[in-house]
Design a protein around this motif. Structure first.
Motif, PDB file in Angstrom:
ATOM      1  N   UNK A 150      -4.610   4.648   8.773  1.00 49.58           N
ATOM      2  CA  UNK A 150      -3.412   3.600   8.234  1.00 49.58           C
ATOM      3  C   UNK A 150      -4.507   2.550   8.281  1.00 49.58           C
ATOM      4  N   UNK A 152      -2.633  -0.049   8.136  1.00 52.40           N
ATOM      5  CA  UNK A 152      -2.240  -1.086   9.429  1.00 52.40           C
ATOM      6  C   UNK A 152      -2.631  -1.157  11.115  1.00 52.40           C
ATOM      7  N   UNK A 248     -10.625  -4.821  -1.880  1.00 54.56           N
ATOM      8  CA  UNK A 248      -9.157  -3.981  -2.427  1.00 54.56           C
ATOM      9  C   UNK A 248      -8.611  -4.290  -1.127  1.00 54.56           C
ATOM     10  N   UNK A 250      -6.304  -4.640   1.983  1.00 54.93           N
ATOM     11  CA  UNK A 250      -5.434  -5.846   1.820  1.00 54.93           C
ATOM     12  C   UNK A 250      -4.790  -5.987   3.709  1.00 54.93           C
ATOM     13  N   UNK A 251      -4.329  -4.303   4.918  1.00 60.15           N
ATOM     14  CA  UNK A 251      -2.870  -5.419   6.157  1.00 60.15           C
ATOM     15  C   UNK A 251      -4.654  -5.439   6.868  1.00 60.15           C
ATOM     16  N   UNK A 255      -3.825  -9.317   8.677  1.00 59.90           N
ATOM     17  CA  UNK A 255      -3.430  -9.469  10.069  1.00 59.90           C
ATOM     18  C   UNK A 255      -4.335  -9.822  10.563  1.00 59.90           C
TER      19      UNK A 255
ATOM     20  N   UNK B 130      -6.673  -1.032  -6.679  1.00 66.32           N
ATOM     21  CA  UNK B 130      -6.591  -1.708  -5.269  1.00 66.32           C
ATOM     22  C   UNK B 130      -5.213  -0.821  -4.917  1.00 66.32           C
ATOM     23  N   UNK B 131      -5.086  -0.639  -3.889  1.00 68.79           N
ATOM     24  CA  UNK B 131      -3.341  -0.497  -3.385  1.00 68.79           C
ATOM     25  C   UNK B 131      -2.168  -1.560  -3.546  1.00 68.79           C
ATOM     26  N   UNK B 132      -2.602  -2.837  -2.897  1.00 71.77           N
ATOM     27  CA  UNK B 132      -2.031  -3.649  -3.368  1.00 71.77           C
ATOM     28  C   UNK B 132      -1.387  -4.480  -5.547  1.00 71.77           C
ATOM     29  N   UNK B 222       1.246   6.166   5.509  1.00 70.11           N
ATOM     30  CA  UNK B 222       0.274   5.355   5.911  1.00 70.11           C
ATOM     31  C   UNK B 222       0.278   3.993   5.234  1.00 70.11           C
ATOM     32  N   UNK B 224       0.825   0.867   3.210  1.00 67.18           N
ATOM     33  CA  UNK B 224       2.102  -0.660   4.264  1.00 67.18           C
ATOM     34  C   UNK B 224       1.953  -1.402   2.853  1.00 67.18           C
ATOM     35  N   UNK B 225       0.434  -2.544   2.001  1.00 62.49           N
ATOM     36  CA  UNK B 225       0.785  -3.075   0.790  1.00 62.49           C
ATOM     37  C   UNK B 225       1.170  -3.019   0.076  1.00 62.49           C
ATOM     38  N   UNK B 228       5.093  -3.888   1.051  1.00 62.28           N
ATOM     39  CA  UNK B 228       5.290  -4.656   1.027  1.00 62.28           C
ATOM     40  C   UNK B 228       6.180  -5.982  -0.205  1.00 62.28           C
ATOM     41  N   UNK B 251       4.514   1.893   8.805  1.00 65.80           N
ATOM     42  CA  UNK B 251       4.612   0.822   8.387  1.00 65.80           C
ATOM     43  C   UNK B 251       4.265  -0.323   8.357  1.00 65.80           C
ATOM     44  N   UNK B 254       5.504  -1.026  11.657  1.00 70.44           N
ATOM     45  CA  UNK B 254       4.260  -1.711  12.455  1.00 70.44           C
ATOM     46  C   UNK B 254       3.885  -3.291  12.796  1.00 70.44           C
ATOM     47  N   UNK B 255       3.507  -3.420  11.518  1.00 70.65           N
ATOM     48  CA  UNK B 255       3.198  -4.979  10.825  1.00 70.65           C
ATOM     49  C   UNK B 255       4.229  -5.941  11.579  1.00 70.65           C
ATOM     50  N   UNK B 273       2.661   2.735  15.828  1.00 68.43           N
ATOM     51  CA  UNK B 273       0.807   3.396  15.524  1.00 68.43           C
ATOM     52  C   UNK B 273       1.499   4.656  16.012  1.00 68.43           C
ATOM     53  N   UNK B 276       3.051   7.383  13.955  1.00 69.30           N
ATOM     54  CA  UNK B 276       2.420   7.131  13.040  1.00 69.30           C
ATOM     55  C   UNK B 276       1.411   8.242  13.148  1.00 69.30           C
ATOM     56  N   UNK B 277       0.945   8.148  14.165  1.00 66.67           N
ATOM     57  CA  UNK B 277      -0.131   8.788  13.809  1.00 66.67           C
ATOM     58  C   UNK B 277      -0.183  10.809  14.099  1.00 66.67           C
ATOM     59  N   UNK B 280       0.796  12.187  10.914  1.00 62.29           N
ATOM     60  CA  UNK B 280      -0.511  11.554  10.268  1.00 62.29           C
ATOM     61  C   UNK B 280      -1.188  13.528  10.822  1.00 62.29           C
TER      62      UNK B 280
END
Ligand SMILES: Nc1ncnc2c1ncn2[C@@H]1O[C@H](COP(=O)(O)OP(=O)(O)OP(=O)(O)O)[C@@H](O)[C@H]1O
Ligand SMILES: [Mg+2]
Lengths: 326, 299, 276
Positions: A150, A152, A248, A250-251, A255, B130-132, B222, B224-225, B228, B251, B254-255, B273, B276-277, B280
């Motif tokens: 991920x 992040x 694209x 982002x995280x 950060x 893009x995911x955002x 995983x 995040x964006x 948010x 995530x 974590x951020x 993390x 999270x890992x 996954x």
């Protein structure tokens, strides 16, 4: 009308009985047949609707982005937006020049590309031209793990691991800086760059290679003069796709690269990218519906257009090399 | 021994010299390729090492079962874990049938016309958005237009759209791998198309479809964006209990901890993390196992 | 992705049932033409198949035997570029009539393929597949057993019906496919070179089976093996590629007659080349 279907069973002659020596009967009345057709039609329609969701998603993206963006441009002239070099929508004296965000985005992406392209390409060459099959089957999945982590996590790694190292080497490095985010992003993109390039290299026909070997070329010469040039459009596609991914992303930047819209190319300083700005606004308490809130859709539209153009371009290139060898 | 003769037959010295350079540059290039390949692996090693040394000792029952807190020692992942679970469950419920349905349509039903090609083009391009941007879509469509608010369901729907292209592509590949002789065999027995698909194609393709779906869901865990952007919170000190509750996810938690200046919170982030890992890794192993079983069954 | 593109001419064929109301022809083609894309592969085929007989189809490779066979259960519709004109009449009804459901046709006209293609399921489920999709409501165990017995496979598999169909030998797989086809109780069984992937012993078993099944249903079999055609069939149809490049039916006669006194010289040339 239905004699054909029912005849053999409707008149059970001695003949027909001999046809069914085992005496089990299939239910196959007209009603069943009708029901079956109804089921078939409805399934077809439902499945079609599932597929159409993709069109609706694209439409949804375009409408959502454009709706807010058009309202935004009602208040801020589009020229000011695209050419202004000051981005301060969250301050009392507002400026809506998006160039600092674009600048930050491009600089981070460039760093990432400088890391990902040479390493990715060389990895691809190693895997497709040098590595024995066994080694390749071990290395490839491990590299894929990099792609599955991920973002992040990469952000954390950039801030907590790479930045301290950079600060050790260059003391003037800011805590949030472009270099660290860019380098780590490069490694995130690396597997994609490597895997698309490898596909392109493998698509170069074997007889071309053999022809070059037969002329007495060394492996390096075969790779550098025959294979890589032959795979060039595919490699280019990989590069463009990597840039698109970097833009694209982002995280990592949210950060590790900071939140200061800046012009310039100083890699050791903090800069804000388009994506990081969207995160910044989303985290804050910006009231929905105001001009500040609309900025994220305007920035999002710009981001969408940039990545879309690059994705289409890379698609075109991939199709070119497929055509060339198939 | 004229000048012409020497030019026509180069002396062995000339050959040897260039040969040496050729060999030398070949080795150099090989070395570069090896080092490059190593770099990716080394980076992965460094990343995992860094995170596990920082984070592994954070992970205990206390960490998993406590709410986040302003005091680092008391802080835990409880609400984030539950939020991720809820989000994941609804994402799967929405994305799986839609994705598999679309894949079946494209492989088994779709005529070869402009609409089909347009759908395929759309899917290919959506995979590169893009995911955002999906986050902005979710914000505009689900949070505001449907007025769902910043709830689990809005997040799940956004995530479902995000991973839909992945599921469709993987399922199509699995369906395409089913040999046509099975389809013909099924038709020849009087199966309708849907019966053929349900009883012949889907069972054979199930392994591939499941593998692809699990990998897509791992991606959703995983991300995040986009969450948010739709406004999922960063600080949640209660259990989300359903699709219409406000939530946070792993995530994001974590951020949030990474973004705080205090060092203690950075360790918490590392601990998050690690969790999270591990999640996954489990998902990926499951996918690999399914793929392996599928390959064995086909042999 | 499967497309249907079928041209059907209105059934302009006179169908003449014999006096007792029962036709002595179960399947009949009239003016049958068939194209893959723009290539004509079958030209003007008229052919009558009698019930309870084994009809063999022979001819050189590529002359359209498989294509012809697949016209009888509308399997050709699964090929996107396929186009058919003319009529195929099954029990006094044109199966390419718009009102006819291909699914119904395929239930009554079963098919066995060149390569055994059991589903990756248990033996039991393979045989039960057809009855299930066709909504069979009776005793499934009994149906499976009967079908396996008819296909002469029962004794070899009865103790392990849960075993995967793929775990059988090639010959057993082919008999499983026959059992699978028989389980829906077809009136006609189409067989496209059913023995070509099998060894001589397995072939003999299938041939015995065909002779037994002949008592109960109509069989049309494509074969490259002249001896086999001679051994098992009542009547034989010889196809070849005409000058135009399309497949044509040259001669259709009693098997014995066709092999001993062929009336067409092309038949003779082919038979003496392959048979003598
Ligand atoms: N799916 C297809 N698309 C296009 N052309 C085809 C297709 N299948 C077969 N053909 C062509 O149609 C012609 C007849 O093929 P068919 O398979 O019916 O021949 P056959 O007599 O069964 O041959 P064989 O004895 O080799 O099995 C051949 O020329 C073949 O190339
Ligand atoms: Mg054939």
């Amino acid at each position: 009308m239905n004699n054909w279907r029912s005849a053999p069973r409707a008149q059970p002659t001695a003949d027909a009985a001999a046809h069914q020596p085992d005496g089990f009967e299939l239910a196959s009345s007209r009603r069943d047949s009708l029901r079956r057709k109804l089921v078939e039609r409805s399934v077809h329609v439902v499945l079609f609707l599932c597929a159409v969701i993709s069109i609706l998603t694209t439409t949804g993206i375009v409408i959502t982005l454009l709706g807010e963006t058009i309202q935004f441009f009602g208040e801020v002239p589009i020229v000011d937006f695209l050419t202004g070099t000051r981005w301060t929508p969250l301050f009392a004296s507002k400026s809506f020049g998006v160039l600092p965000l674009v600048n930050g985005t491009i600089v981070v992406a460039l760093v990432a590309i400088v890391v990902a392209v040479p390493i990715g390409l060389l990895t691809a060459i190693f895997l497709s031209e040098f590595a024995p099959a066994r080694l390749r089957s071990v290395v490839k999945p491990i590299l894929e793990v990099l792609a599955g982590i991920p973002t992040v996590v990469y952000g954390y790694f950039a801030l907590q691991f790479v930045t301290p190292i950079l600060r050790g080497i260059f003391p003037q490095t800011q805590i949030f800086n472009v270099a660290s985010a860019g380098i780590v992003m490069g490694f995130m993109i690396l597997p994609m760059m490597a895997s698309i390039s490898e596909d392109a290299l493998r698509a170069v026909p074997r007889d071309l290679r053999e022809g070059a070997f037969a002329l007495g070329a060394t492996r390096f010469e075969v790779v550098s003069r025959v294979v890589v040039p032959g795979a060039l459009s595919g490699i280019l596609a990989a590069v463009i796709l990597s840039i698109s991914r970097a833009i694209g992303e982002t995280m990592i930047v949210a950060i590790a690269a900071g939140l200061q819209p800046q012009m310039g190319f100083d890699l050791l300083r903090s800069m804000e990218t388009m994506t990081a700005y969207i995160v910044q606004v989303s985290l804050g308490d910006t009231p929905q519906g105001g001009i500040e809130f609309r900025t994220i859709f305007a920035v999002g539209t710009l981001l969408f257009v940039m990545t879309l153009v690059m994705n289409l371009l890379s698609d075109l290139l991939v199709r070119r090399y497929r055509e060339a060898y198939e | 021994m004229s000048a012409r003769a020497t030019a026509a037959v180069p002396s062995p010295d000339v050959w040897r010299a260039s040969q040496a350079r050729r060999r030398w540059s070949g080795w150099l290039f090989y070395g570069l390729a090896v080092v490059s390949t190593m770099m990716g692996l080394v980076m992965l090693g460094a990343l995992l090492f860094d995170i596990f040394t920082d984070g592994a000792r954070q992970v205990d029952w206390h960490f998993l079962s406590n709410y986040p807190s302003r005091i680092a020692d008391n802080a835990g992942l409880r609400s984030a874990l539950l939020g991720s679970l809820w989000m994941l469950a609804f994402t799967a419920i929405i994305a799986f049938p839609l994705g598999v349905g679309a894949a079946i349509y494209l492989e088994e039903y779709a005529p070869d016309n402009w609409l089909t090609r347009f759908i395929q083009l759309n899917i290919a391009n959506l995979a590169g958005v893009p995911s955002i941007v999906y986050g902005l879509l979710g914000l505009g469509l689900f949070v505001r237009w449907l007025a769902l608010g910043r709830v689990v369901l809005a997040g799940s729907m956004t995530m479902a759209l995000l991973i839909l292209p992945l599921i469709i592509v993987a399922s199509r590949e699995a369906i395409r791998a089913v040999p046509d002789s099975l389809r013909e065999g099924s038709y020849a027995l009087g199966a309708t198309r849907w019966q053929m698909v349900r009883q012949t194609v889907l069972p054979s393709a199930a392994g591939g479809i499941l593998t692809g779906t699990i990998l897509a869901l791992a991606r959703a865990i995983g991300e995040t964006a986009p969450l948010i952007t739709i406004g999922a919170l960063t600080y949640v000190a209660f259990d989300p209990n359903g699709p219409l509750d406000i939530f946070t996810v792993l995530p994001i938690q974590i951020f949030n901890w990474v973004s705080l200046p205090q060092k203690e919170f950075h360790s918490l982030a590392a601990g998050g993390i690690v969790v999270l890992l591990v999640v996954l890794l489990t998902a990926n192993s499951l996918a690999v196992y399914l793929r392996y079983r599928m390959q064995r069954r086909l042999q | 992705m499967i497309n249907l593109r079928i041209d059907t001419r209105a059934s302009d064929v006179a169908v003449s049932p014999s006096e007792n109301g029962q036709s002595d022809v179960i399947l009949m083609t009239r003016n049958l033409n068939f194209w893959y894309g723009n290539t004509l592969v079958l030209e003007n085929i008229d052919c009558d198949v009698r019930p309870r007989e084994v009809t063999a189809i022979i001819g050189p490779s590529g002359c359209g035997k498989s294509t012809f066979l697949r016209c009888f259960n509308r399997m050709n519709e699964l090929i996107p570029t396929a186009r058919i004109a003319g009529s195929v009449v099954f029990r006094n009804r044109d199966i390419y009539d718009r009102a006819v459901d291909p699914v119904e046709v395929r239930r009554q006209v079963g098919m066995v393929f060149q390569k055994p293609n059991p589903f990756p399921k248990s033996i039991y489920d393979n045989v039960a597949y057809g009855p299930r999709v066709n909504g069979y409501k009776g005793d499934m165990d009994e149906a499976v057993e009967t079908s396996l017995k008819r296909a002469a496979l029962w004794d070899e598999v009865k103790d392990d019906l849960k075993k995967s169909g793929l775990a059988l030998s090639g010959g057993q797989q082919q008999r499983l496919c026959i059992a699978r086809a028989l389980a829906v109780q077809p009136d006609v069984l189409l067989m496209d070179e059913p023995c070509s992937a099998l060894d001589p012993i397995a072939t003999t078993r299938i041939e015995d089976l065909i002779r037994e099944l002949r008592e109960q249903l109509t069989i049309i079999i494509v074969t490259h093996n002249m001896q086999q055609a001679a051994r098992i069939s009542d009547r034989t149809a010889f196809f070849t590629v005409a000058e135009s490049g399309a497949g044509t039916l040259v001669e259709f006669n009693d098997t014995q007659q066709l092999f001993t006194t062929p009336s067409d010289e092309r038949t003779e040339a082919y038979i003496t080349g392959r048979f003598g």
